[in-house]
Scaffold this motif. Sequence first.
Motif, PDB file in Angstrom:
ATOM      1  N   GLN A 373     -10.726   5.783  24.715  1.00 10.90           N
ATOM      2  CA  GLN A 373      -9.565   5.288  23.985  1.00 10.90           C
ATOM      3  C   GLN A 373      -8.386   5.058  24.937  1.00 10.90           C
ATOM      4  OE1 GLN A 373      -6.959   7.875  22.193  1.00 10.90           O
ATOM      5  NE2 GLN A 373      -6.879   6.849  20.204  1.00 10.90           N
ATOM      6  N   GLY A 374      -8.215   5.989  25.883  1.00 12.66           N
ATOM      7  CA  GLY A 374      -7.078   5.890  26.795  1.00 12.66           C
ATOM      8  C   GLY A 374      -7.139   4.659  27.685  1.00 12.66           C
ATOM      9  N   VAL A 375      -8.279   4.412  28.292  1.00 11.08           N
ATOM     10  CA  VAL A 375      -8.368   3.304  29.259  1.00 11.08           C
ATOM     11  C   VAL A 375      -8.797   2.002  28.600  1.00 11.08           C
ATOM     12  CG1 VAL A 375      -8.847   4.858  31.190  1.00 11.08           C
ATOM     13  CG2 VAL A 375     -10.767   3.782  29.978  1.00 11.08           C
ATOM     14  N   GLY A 376      -9.209   2.054  27.335  1.00  6.66           N
ATOM     15  CA  GLY A 376      -9.569   0.837  26.628  1.00  6.66           C
ATOM     16  C   GLY A 376     -10.919   0.275  27.006  1.00  6.66           C
ATOM     17  N   LEU A 377     -11.855   1.142  27.349  1.00  4.48           N
ATOM     18  CA  LEU A 377     -13.241   0.718  27.583  1.00  4.48           C
ATOM     19  C   LEU A 377     -14.110   1.319  26.484  1.00  4.48           C
ATOM     20  CD1 LEU A 377     -13.839   1.165  31.441  1.00  4.48           C
ATOM     21  CD2 LEU A 377     -13.649  -0.977  30.175  1.00  4.48           C
ATOM     22  N   PRO A 378     -15.173   0.627  26.090  1.00  9.04           N
ATOM     23  CA  PRO A 378     -16.032   1.201  25.052  1.00  9.04           C
ATOM     24  C   PRO A 378     -16.704   2.487  25.537  1.00  9.04           C
ATOM     25  CG  PRO A 378     -16.940  -0.867  25.891  1.00  9.04           C
ATOM     26  CD  PRO A 378     -15.593  -0.714  26.511  1.00  9.04           C
ATOM     27  N   LEU A 379     -17.138   3.287  24.573  1.00  9.17           N
ATOM     28  CA  LEU A 379     -17.739   4.586  24.887  1.00  9.17           C
ATOM     29  C   LEU A 379     -18.887   4.465  25.878  1.00  9.17           C
ATOM     30  CD1 LEU A 379     -17.831   6.115  21.298  1.00  9.17           C
ATOM     31  CD2 LEU A 379     -16.485   6.995  23.214  1.00  9.17           C
ATOM     32  N   ASP A 380     -19.700   3.435  25.728  1.00 13.42           N
ATOM     33  CA  ASP A 380     -20.880   3.344  26.586  1.00 13.42           C
ATOM     34  C   ASP A 380     -20.536   2.857  27.994  1.00 13.42           C
ATOM     35  OD1 ASP A 380     -20.413   0.706  26.081  1.00 13.42           O
ATOM     36  OD2 ASP A 380     -22.350   0.293  25.143  1.00 13.42           O
ATOM     37  N   LYS A 381     -19.264   2.592  28.230  1.00 11.28           N
ATOM     38  CA  LYS A 381     -18.834   2.266  29.602  1.00 11.28           C
ATOM     39  C   LYS A 381     -18.023   3.399  30.213  1.00 11.28           C
ATOM     40  CE  LYS A 381     -19.160  -2.650  29.222  1.00 11.28           C
ATOM     41  NZ  LYS A 381     -19.115  -3.758  30.093  1.00 11.28           N
ATOM     42  N   CYS A 382     -18.086   4.546  29.600  1.00 12.93           N
ATOM     43  CA  CYS A 382     -17.406   5.726  30.139  1.00 12.93           C
ATOM     44  C   CYS A 382     -18.419   6.862  30.206  1.00 12.93           C
ATOM     45  CB  CYS A 382     -16.245   6.153  29.243  1.00 12.93           C
ATOM     46  SG  CYS A 382     -14.982   4.883  29.016  1.00 12.93           S
ATOM     47  N   ASP A 383     -18.165   7.823  31.075  1.00 12.25           N
ATOM     48  CA  ASP A 383     -18.962   9.047  31.012  1.00 12.25           C
ATOM     49  C   ASP A 383     -18.170  10.206  31.606  1.00 12.25           C
ATOM     50  OD1 ASP A 383     -21.019  10.617  30.154  1.00 12.25           O
ATOM     51  OD2 ASP A 383     -22.599   9.570  31.265  1.00 12.25           O
ATOM     52  N   ILE A 384     -18.590  11.384  31.205  1.00 15.95           N
ATOM     53  CA  ILE A 384     -17.941  12.617  31.633  1.00 15.95           C
ATOM     54  C   ILE A 384     -19.004  13.473  32.317  1.00 15.95           C
ATOM     55  CG2 ILE A 384     -16.638  14.672  30.915  1.00 15.95           C
ATOM     56  CD1 ILE A 384     -15.193  12.088  30.130  1.00 15.95           C
ATOM     57  N   TYR A 385     -18.736  13.913  33.543  1.00 18.77           N
ATOM     58  CA  TYR A 385     -19.652  14.803  34.251  1.00 18.77           C
ATOM     59  C   TYR A 385     -19.043  16.190  34.233  1.00 18.77           C
ATOM     60  CZ  TYR A 385     -21.075  10.149  35.596  1.00 18.77           C
ATOM     61  OH  TYR A 385     -21.447   8.830  35.544  1.00 18.77           O
ATOM     62  N   ARG A 386     -19.821  17.132  33.688  1.00 21.36           N
ATOM     63  CA  ARG A 386     -19.256  18.465  33.461  1.00 21.36           C
ATOM     64  C   ARG A 386     -19.357  19.340  34.706  1.00 21.36           C
ATOM     65  NH1 ARG A 386     -21.838  20.581  27.979  1.00 21.36           N
ATOM     66  NH2 ARG A 386     -23.548  19.159  28.396  1.00 21.36           N
ATOM     67  N   LEU A 387     -18.238  19.884  35.090  1.00 23.63           N
ATOM     68  CA  LEU A 387     -18.192  20.838  36.193  1.00 23.63           C
ATOM     69  C   LEU A 387     -17.769  22.196  35.630  1.00 23.63           C
ATOM     70  CD1 LEU A 387     -16.445  18.436  38.701  1.00 23.63           C
ATOM     71  CD2 LEU A 387     -18.810  19.224  38.826  1.00 23.63           C
ATOM     72  N   ASP A 388     -17.972  23.245  36.429  1.00 24.10           N
ATOM     73  CA  ASP A 388     -17.675  24.582  35.923  1.00 24.10           C
ATOM     74  C   ASP A 388     -16.208  24.742  35.562  1.00 24.10           C
ATOM     75  OD1 ASP A 388     -20.081  25.872  35.715  1.00 24.10           O
ATOM     76  OD2 ASP A 388     -20.186  26.251  37.866  1.00 24.10           O
ATOM     77  N   LEU A 389     -15.986  25.581  34.556  1.00 20.75           N
ATOM     78  CA  LEU A 389     -14.639  25.838  34.064  1.00 20.75           C
ATOM     79  C   LEU A 389     -14.118  27.146  34.644  1.00 20.75           C
ATOM     80  CD1 LEU A 389     -16.280  24.327  31.664  1.00 20.75           C
ATOM     81  CD2 LEU A 389     -14.380  25.046  30.246  1.00 20.75           C
ATOM     82  N   GLY A 390     -12.922  27.103  35.190  1.00 20.07           N
ATOM     83  CA  GLY A 390     -12.239  28.345  35.546  1.00 20.07           C
ATOM     84  C   GLY A 390     -11.481  28.853  34.333  1.00 20.07           C
ATOM     85  N   GLY A 391     -12.233  29.165  33.279  1.00 17.89           N
ATOM     86  CA  GLY A 391     -11.654  29.624  32.022  1.00 17.89           C
ATOM     87  C   GLY A 391     -11.417  28.485  31.048  1.00 17.89           C
ATOM     88  N   GLY A 392     -11.555  28.815  29.751  1.00 14.30           N
ATOM     89  CA  GLY A 392     -11.324  27.812  28.708  1.00 14.30           C
ATOM     90  C   GLY A 392     -10.424  28.378  27.623  1.00 14.30           C
ATOM     91  N   PHE A 393     -10.949  29.358  26.882  1.00 17.77           N
ATOM     92  CA  PHE A 393     -10.190  30.098  25.860  1.00 17.77           C
ATOM     93  C   PHE A 393      -9.630  29.190  24.769  1.00 17.77           C
ATOM     94  CE2 PHE A 393      -9.338  32.153  30.094  1.00 17.77           C
ATOM     95  CZ  PHE A 393     -10.276  33.162  29.966  1.00 17.77           C
ATOM     96  N   GLY A 394     -10.119  27.959  24.685  1.00 18.03           N
ATOM     97  CA  GLY A 394      -9.628  27.020  23.677  1.00 18.03           C
ATOM     98  C   GLY A 394      -8.763  25.907  24.265  1.00 18.03           C
ATOM     99  N   ARG A 395      -8.164  26.109  25.426  1.00 20.17           N
ATOM    100  CA  ARG A 395      -7.287  25.080  25.990  1.00 20.17           C
ATOM    101  C   ARG A 395      -8.050  23.799  26.316  1.00 20.17           C
ATOM    102  NH1 ARG A 395      -5.218  21.278  26.923  1.00 20.17           N
ATOM    103  NH2 ARG A 395      -3.315  20.757  28.048  1.00 20.17           N
ATOM    104  N   ARG A 396      -9.320  23.965  26.728  1.00 14.28           N
ATOM    105  CA  ARG A 396     -10.091  22.791  27.109  1.00 14.28           C
ATOM    106  C   ARG A 396     -10.996  22.314  25.965  1.00 14.28           C
ATOM    107  NH1 ARG A 396      -9.770  25.632  32.633  1.00 14.28           N
ATOM    108  NH2 ARG A 396      -9.077  23.930  33.997  1.00 14.28           N
TER     109      ARG A 396
END
Lengths: 724, 151
Positions: A373-396
């Motif tokens: 939504q932010g960059v204005g590209l369709p979902l199938d033209k974006c991806d997220i690669y998950r890296l380890d979290l230094g804590g989450g607790f709900g913020r992420r």
Amino acid sequence: MNAIDLSRRNFLVGASAASGAFTLGFTIPFGDEALAQSAAPEVNAWVVVKPDDTVVIRIARVEMGQGTLTGLAQLVADELDADWSKVTTEYPTPGQNLARKRVWGNFQTAGSQGIRQSVVYVRQGGAAARMMLVQAAADGWKVPVAECSASKGVITHKASNRTTTYGKVAEAAAKLEAPKEPALKDPKDWTIAGKSLKRLNQGGKVNGAQVYSIDHKMPGLLNAAVKDCPIWGGKLKSFDASAAEKMPGVKKVVQVENAVAVIADTWWRAKTALEAVKFDYDPGEHGKLDSAAIAATLKAGLDAPEAFVGNKQGDADAAIKGAAKTIEAVYSVPYQHHATMEPMNATARYTPEKCEVWTATQNAEAALAAVSQGVGLPLDKCDIYRLDLGGGFGRRATSQDFARQAALIAKQMPGVPIKMIWSREEDQLHGTYHPITQCKLTGGLDKDGNLVGLKMRISGQSIQATIRPEGLDKDGRDAFTFQGLNPGGAEGQFGYTIPNLLIDHAMRNPPVRPGFWRGVNNNQNAIYTECFMDELAASAGVDPLEFRRRLMKNHPKHLAVLNAVAEKGGWGKPAAPGVFRGLAQHMGYGSYVAACAEVSVNASGTLKVHRIVAATDCGHAVNPRQIEGQIEGSFAYGLGAAMLQEITIKDGQVVEQNFDTYPILRMDEMPAVESIVMPSGGFWGGVGEPTIFVAAPAVLNAIAAATGKRVRNLPIKNNDLRKA
Amino acid sequence: MVKLNVNGRTVDVDAEPDTPLLWAIREQIGLTGTKYGCGVAQCGACTVHVDGVATRSCALPISGITEGQKIVTIEGLSPDASHPLQKAWLELDVPQCGYCQSGQIMAAAALLKETPKPTDEDIMREMSNICRCGTYNRIKAAIKQVAGTAG
């Protein structure tokens, strides 16, 4: 009815719509689309077996310290009859999930749901894979599958004394049709699940090798430091970056919505240059907002005529009016920040064809939606690669503002990977804070000290009204506000039967952005109810445990954990000289929890929490040792908040910008914790959050026992604890 | 250009003299086991050894360090994660998210070097690093196990 208008609404509605995009309507198929071609045979979406017998278990939820990754792997491996020593894990991306019709289901890791919400389908994935592997071996041997068995990754045909391994038959198994409804083991037959196994992936956490999001490296990587408008509802009018642009290493200074980002070769140079940028803000309508104004707004809500009802039995007003004795108290809990050890950050690379983001997120699907939504590209033209979290607790978990902002920065230098890191100050200023509330409680006792009526008016912020309005009821009520106070349900049932009861919520939404913070609304709801229970007991002249027991006859599971901590904690027996005890119980996220705290307060009013005995009935325990870790950890998090932490507002912005003014509980303040993990079976409760609920009220009740003073306004540090 | 001795190796660091040691280690030298947490020496995630002393590297400019001073990061504590503390950390399954643990282990290693048999009070005084996951009790247990004072 909102006393303070919500000027961030437009932005936040957009963000929340993005985060909610995937929350409904998925099914869990293990059929044809679960089979894909890859180097190592994918038996199904959850299980890949390599020729060397290594088993790769795909994990949809994310590990952020809470142990879910290990727990999920245990559950899959158990149904798979895998060799645990050969198990590894990997994260699919949300783009892959989307392309495969959400074969891995929900990625969100929040609400203590990582295991309990996916416990059926991940085990089915493991069981189906086992059935396919055994079938493949039987087919190869040309024997009936019923004559074959599997154990620790080895398949045996006893009659002919033949064995083979998963790695050898995985390719053939991958070509078989998946069984539709594989049967699951009875938990009593578990050999891997239910055991206190060590966590996976610990090695890199002791030698510096673990790669967290902030450590991500790529060829040609640039770094960005960012400063967003610190005033809630304020706007960036203009900025002067002429000095910053000339500083060493600086490549570009860009504006992203209300933020300015300096892009440089290193982050330190970017941050140094950012400090040379001059900003001119329009403070907007909340430029003079402060904590006193927010408190006054909430206070007015305590007696407002209109409120959303959460739990109503009988006629509380009439019962209290006719009571022999009436007690009233007002409590308050401030804003609190997650303060993850690793501040928000993300690396993004944008081209008009593809936007990729590497980040630490509790919900990679929501991050995908936010970036798209932010960059204005369709979902199938974006991806997220998950890296380890230094804590989450709900913020992420809910807001993926960090991923979106990194993508918007990267869009201004197409093709170049840019790692955006928030400074600690930026992280403190742009949180999704534990919402602020006050609570007025009124109780009526009959002449025998029995509670005949209770009113509980919560006044304050709704999380969902601000960040997830689609989650509100039709009439605007936020059901989350009543966590743990509901008349029924498996998620969080009120543990007392009170004939005349009214729990309601006057919603008051200041412009400070709230969010889901470990334990969420259970935390203050447990403080309000459990501290007031002690106040009522004191007024009735009844022991607090006995007073509760009278109201808990219809709540055997609540009572069982309370009895367990009372017994182990030594309730009713003498404590060490100067040491006093307090109790609390609560139910949330499907689990029943209780605590018995021991504290002392010295002559100068210094509090020491010596020991807490905690019990949890989470239905089934996948890894008791990890649950103990969550109990200890939740106490550190909850006690730190109760004792030390508040986010205050002045001139429309957060005052506490680093750990010098937002203190974190340290080792010398950490009590000894004794855990009772007592799963009673028949249901699945969460473990990452629930015990946090009872940390603060147990300690507050012990403080009252020690000092005769009732702390009603948190954090505790703002109170004089010297004996009255 | 500043010369730094990191993990037994002398390296040239091309950074402004006021660059904190933390960022020189992470960005110029490329060792990312040492973490950024606060930038104001409050949390200890950035703890390294400078001549054996536990030091919060986020608040120490590289101009304040001489080439002769020996800096050790988590990557240099032992060649193969064989330091007794690293082993104890794994044995007791200490880390949760793990982000602070590099700093915790470096602080603990300096403590045991100075005080091989620390009391609980010694441990609590010297181990002031923040852990948001709340692994403090297991950290304390691991230190005591290595010190041989676990009881």
